[in-house]
Design a protein around this motif. Sequence first.
Motif, mmCIF file in Angstrom:
data_model
loop_
_atom_site.group_PDB
_atom_site.id
_atom_site.type_symbol
_atom_site.label_atom_id
_atom_site.label_comp_id
_atom_site.label_asym_id
_atom_site.label_seq_id
_atom_site.Cartn_x
_atom_site.Cartn_y
_atom_site.Cartn_z
ATOM 1 N N ILE A 212 0.861 -1.187 0.000
ATOM 2 C CA ILE A 212 0.000 0.000 0.000
ATOM 3 C C ILE A 212 0.895 1.233 0.000
ATOM 4 C CG2 ILE A 212 -1.460 1.406 1.518
ATOM 5 C CD1 ILE A 212 -3.081 -0.986 2.185
ATOM 6 N N VAL A 213 0.573 2.184 -0.861
ATOM 7 C CA VAL A 213 1.229 3.495 -0.847
ATOM 8 C C VAL A 213 0.222 4.470 -0.250
ATOM 9 C CG1 VAL A 213 2.261 5.338 -2.215
ATOM 10 C CG2 VAL A 213 2.665 2.954 -2.844
ATOM 11 N N ALA A 214 0.528 4.961 0.938
ATOM 12 C CA ALA A 214 -0.393 5.841 1.668
ATOM 13 C C ALA A 214 0.166 7.259 1.663
ATOM 14 C CB ALA A 214 -0.581 5.340 3.097
ATOM 15 N N ASP A 215 -0.512 8.167 0.963
ATOM 16 C CA ASP A 215 -0.051 9.552 0.838
ATOM 17 C C ASP A 215 -0.727 10.401 1.915
ATOM 18 O OD1 ASP A 215 0.971 11.955 0.042
ATOM 19 O OD2 ASP A 215 0.149 11.930 -1.980
ATOM 20 N N GLU A 216 0.034 10.777 2.933
ATOM 21 C CA GLU A 216 -0.486 11.555 4.075
ATOM 22 C C GLU A 216 -1.792 10.934 4.589
ATOM 23 O OE1 GLU A 216 1.141 13.840 5.491
ATOM 24 O OE2 GLU A 216 2.383 14.932 4.065
ATOM 25 N N PRO A 217 -1.769 9.681 5.038
ATOM 26 C CA PRO A 217 -3.011 8.964 5.318
ATOM 27 C C PRO A 217 -3.823 9.502 6.485
ATOM 28 C CG PRO A 217 -1.120 7.700 6.089
ATOM 29 C CD PRO A 217 -0.577 8.857 5.309
ATOM 30 N N VAL A 218 -3.231 10.311 7.373
ATOM 31 C CA VAL A 218 -3.993 10.812 8.523
ATOM 32 C C VAL A 218 -3.970 12.337 8.602
ATOM 33 C CG1 VAL A 218 -3.669 8.700 9.870
ATOM 34 C CG2 VAL A 218 -2.003 10.537 10.065
ATOM 35 N N ALA A 219 -3.473 13.000 7.554
ATOM 36 C CA ALA A 219 -3.302 14.454 7.624
ATOM 37 C C ALA A 219 -4.626 15.194 7.780
ATOM 38 C CB ALA A 219 -2.571 14.958 6.373
ATOM 39 N N SER A 220 -5.708 14.645 7.214
ATOM 40 C CA SER A 220 -6.986 15.349 7.259
ATOM 41 C C SER A 220 -7.866 14.911 8.432
ATOM 42 C CB SER A 220 -7.746 15.117 5.942
ATOM 43 O OG SER A 220 -8.040 13.746 5.772
ATOM 44 N N LEU A 221 -7.320 14.075 9.322
ATOM 45 C CA LEU A 221 -8.126 13.525 10.411
ATOM 46 C C LEU A 221 -7.842 14.226 11.729
ATOM 47 C CD1 LEU A 221 -7.687 9.717 9.627
ATOM 48 C CD2 LEU A 221 -9.539 11.234 8.899
ATOM 49 N N ASP A 222 -8.820 14.182 12.615
ATOM 50 C CA ASP A 222 -8.629 14.709 13.963
ATOM 51 C C ASP A 222 -7.560 13.901 14.689
ATOM 52 O OD1 ASP A 222 -10.640 16.521 13.494
ATOM 53 O OD2 ASP A 222 -12.196 15.310 14.460
ATOM 54 N N ALA A 223 -6.904 14.554 15.629
ATOM 55 C CA ALA A 223 -5.826 13.899 16.369
ATOM 56 C C ALA A 223 -6.307 12.628 17.065
ATOM 57 C CB ALA A 223 -5.241 14.874 17.392
ATOM 58 N N SER A 224 -7.547 12.634 17.538
ATOM 59 C CA SER A 224 -8.066 11.476 18.261
ATOM 60 C C SER A 224 -8.242 10.255 17.361
ATOM 61 C CB SER A 224 -9.412 11.827 18.908
ATOM 62 O OG SER A 224 -10.352 12.221 17.920
ATOM 63 N N VAL A 225 -8.375 10.491 16.054
ATOM 64 C CA VAL A 225 -8.622 9.397 15.110
ATOM 65 C C VAL A 225 -7.321 8.906 14.485
ATOM 66 C CG1 VAL A 225 -9.939 8.735 13.043
ATOM 67 C CG2 VAL A 225 -10.883 10.410 14.633
ATOM 68 N N ARG A 226 -6.296 9.769 14.450
ATOM 69 C CA ARG A 226 -5.053 9.409 13.764
ATOM 70 C C ARG A 226 -4.438 8.136 14.331
ATOM 71 N NH1 ARG A 226 -1.973 15.271 13.157
ATOM 72 N NH2 ARG A 226 -3.671 16.310 12.028
ATOM 73 N N GLY A 227 -4.397 8.038 15.665
ATOM 74 C CA GLY A 227 -3.806 6.866 16.292
ATOM 75 C C GLY A 227 -4.522 5.583 15.896
ATOM 76 N N GLU A 228 -5.849 5.646 15.735
ATOM 77 C CA GLU A 228 -6.619 4.467 15.347
ATOM 78 C C GLU A 228 -6.236 3.998 13.946
ATOM 79 O OE1 GLU A 228 -10.741 5.265 15.675
ATOM 80 O OE2 GLU A 228 -10.628 6.008 17.746
ATOM 81 N N ILE A 229 -6.077 4.941 13.015
ATOM 82 C CA ILE A 229 -5.732 4.581 11.635
ATOM 83 C C ILE A 229 -4.305 4.045 11.560
ATOM 84 C CG2 ILE A 229 -5.468 5.451 9.283
ATOM 85 C CD1 ILE A 229 -8.376 5.201 10.216
ATOM 86 N N LEU A 230 -3.390 4.653 12.309
ATOM 87 C CA LEU A 230 -2.012 4.150 12.332
ATOM 88 C C LEU A 230 -1.965 2.750 12.940
ATOM 89 C CD1 LEU A 230 -0.019 7.339 13.423
ATOM 90 C CD2 LEU A 230 -0.397 6.459 11.113
ATOM 91 N N ALA A 231 -2.722 2.528 14.006
ATOM 92 C CA ALA A 231 -2.782 1.195 14.615
ATOM 93 C C ALA A 231 -3.358 0.176 13.634
ATOM 94 C CB ALA A 231 -3.616 1.239 15.892
ATOM 95 N N LEU A 232 -4.322 0.611 12.823
ATOM 96 C CA LEU A 232 -4.906 -0.262 11.812
ATOM 97 C C LEU A 232 -3.852 -0.678 10.780
ATOM 98 C CD1 LEU A 232 -7.194 -1.598 10.198
ATOM 99 C CD2 LEU A 232 -7.710 0.657 9.220
ATOM 100 N N LEU A 233 -3.058 0.281 10.302
ATOM 101 C CA LEU A 233 -2.021 -0.040 9.321
ATOM 102 C C LEU A 233 -0.997 -1.022 9.893
ATOM 103 C CD1 LEU A 233 -1.419 3.483 7.733
ATOM 104 C CD2 LEU A 233 -2.633 1.549 6.713
ATOM 105 N N LEU A 234 -0.639 -0.825 11.154
ATOM 106 C CA LEU A 234 0.295 -1.749 11.802
ATOM 107 C C LEU A 234 -0.314 -3.149 11.950
ATOM 108 C CD1 LEU A 234 1.787 0.551 14.572
ATOM 109 C CD2 LEU A 234 3.041 -0.456 12.657
ATOM 110 N N ARG A 235 -1.587 -3.195 12.284
ATOM 111 C CA ARG A 235 -2.254 -4.494 12.433
ATOM 112 C C ARG A 235 -2.337 -5.220 11.091
ATOM 113 N NH1 ARG A 235 -7.455 -5.820 11.986
ATOM 114 N NH2 ARG A 235 -8.240 -3.692 12.146
ATOM 115 N N LEU A 236 -2.595 -4.471 10.016
ATOM 116 C CA LEU A 236 -2.665 -5.076 8.680
ATOM 117 C C LEU A 236 -1.302 -5.628 8.270
ATOM 118 C CD1 LEU A 236 -4.890 -2.428 6.880
ATOM 119 C CD2 LEU A 236 -5.560 -4.728 7.582
ATOM 120 N N ARG A 237 -0.251 -4.914 8.645
ATOM 121 C CA ARG A 237 1.096 -5.410 8.363
ATOM 122 C C ARG A 237 1.344 -6.723 9.110
ATOM 123 N NH1 ARG A 237 6.226 -3.484 10.230
ATOM 124 N NH2 ARG A 237 5.250 -3.389 12.295
#
Length: 331
Positions: free
Chosen positions: A173-198
């Motif tokens: 997956i090529v993720a271009d600024e994947p959390v830049a448009s999200l609230d700070a409270s949601v960013r950690g969830e999306i990053l954790a998701l990417l790590l879990r998928l890995r």
Amino acid sequence: MTTTTDLLSAQGLQVTFPGRHGAEPARAVDGVDLDIRPGEIVALVGESGCGKTTLARSLLGLVPPTSGQITFGGRPLDYGSRALKAYRKRVQLVLQDPSGSLNPRHTVYDAVAEGLRIHRYGGDERAAVTDALSRAGLRPPERFFLRYPHELSGGQRQRVVIAGALVLEPELIVADEPVASLDASVRGEILALLLRLRDELGLSALVVTHDLGLAWNIADRVAVMYLGRIVETGDVEQILTAPRHPYTQALLSVLPEAEGDPVVLTGEPPDPSKVPSGCRFHVRCQVLASGEAERAGVADACRTKDLPVLAGGGETQVACHWANATVAARA
């Protein structure tokens, strides 16, 4: 978790755009070697305009390189339409703004199923969409089938975009600024998701970002880009705890948890059609401006002597006359 065999590799990559009204061509990517191994997350970091998005688009086959070569799974990338279609099934893009990448007239189900239909998937479409939504953290998935993007939160929309990529079972997956448009409270969830998928799928990722803090939280390796070239690369912990390039040091100095005064770089990055001689960072370099490079005996080299392209592997490297002279003096 990772192997020594590269999944994606770029060698000597250059992407040049014609100049306007007879001006010199713009060297958006100006000699890049970059390797990504299976199961590895690499963060590509730099200011806006440094060439990282153009590099990512070239790796996706969206922008053919002017010179150099991209290989995937050990084979050179074929730019024929049929070969590119097959390649993009294995390498998927996750964009920065989920609102812009989702059709407001399509339901969540149709948005996720679109890739399957483009690639004429022969299996159970509903089961594939259900599985992708579930992996992306939208559970129960059937609850989201008939919803439209405007009915979802920002984090949910980004999860739909990720599900749309996962449904084709890509390897990268090529993720271009994947959390830049999200609230700070949601960013950690999306990053954790990417790590879990890995961890669960062995998925590799190239995460394009201007945020070194994000790189610290998600990446195995980081490549710092400036004016079309990677200027420092290596293990994320090594680069972010002991940065050697003045540009990397400046980027880190403005993080909230950084110690000491922030380094304020003067001016904007130079025009890619007018790359300075010598080190391309020297016109903004705080080390050169402070006289440290002069004391190390490399000031003239900084202004006049070009630096080699860094190798694309996992070893720690830096393209900086002063940093290399400092290491040599300690040896």
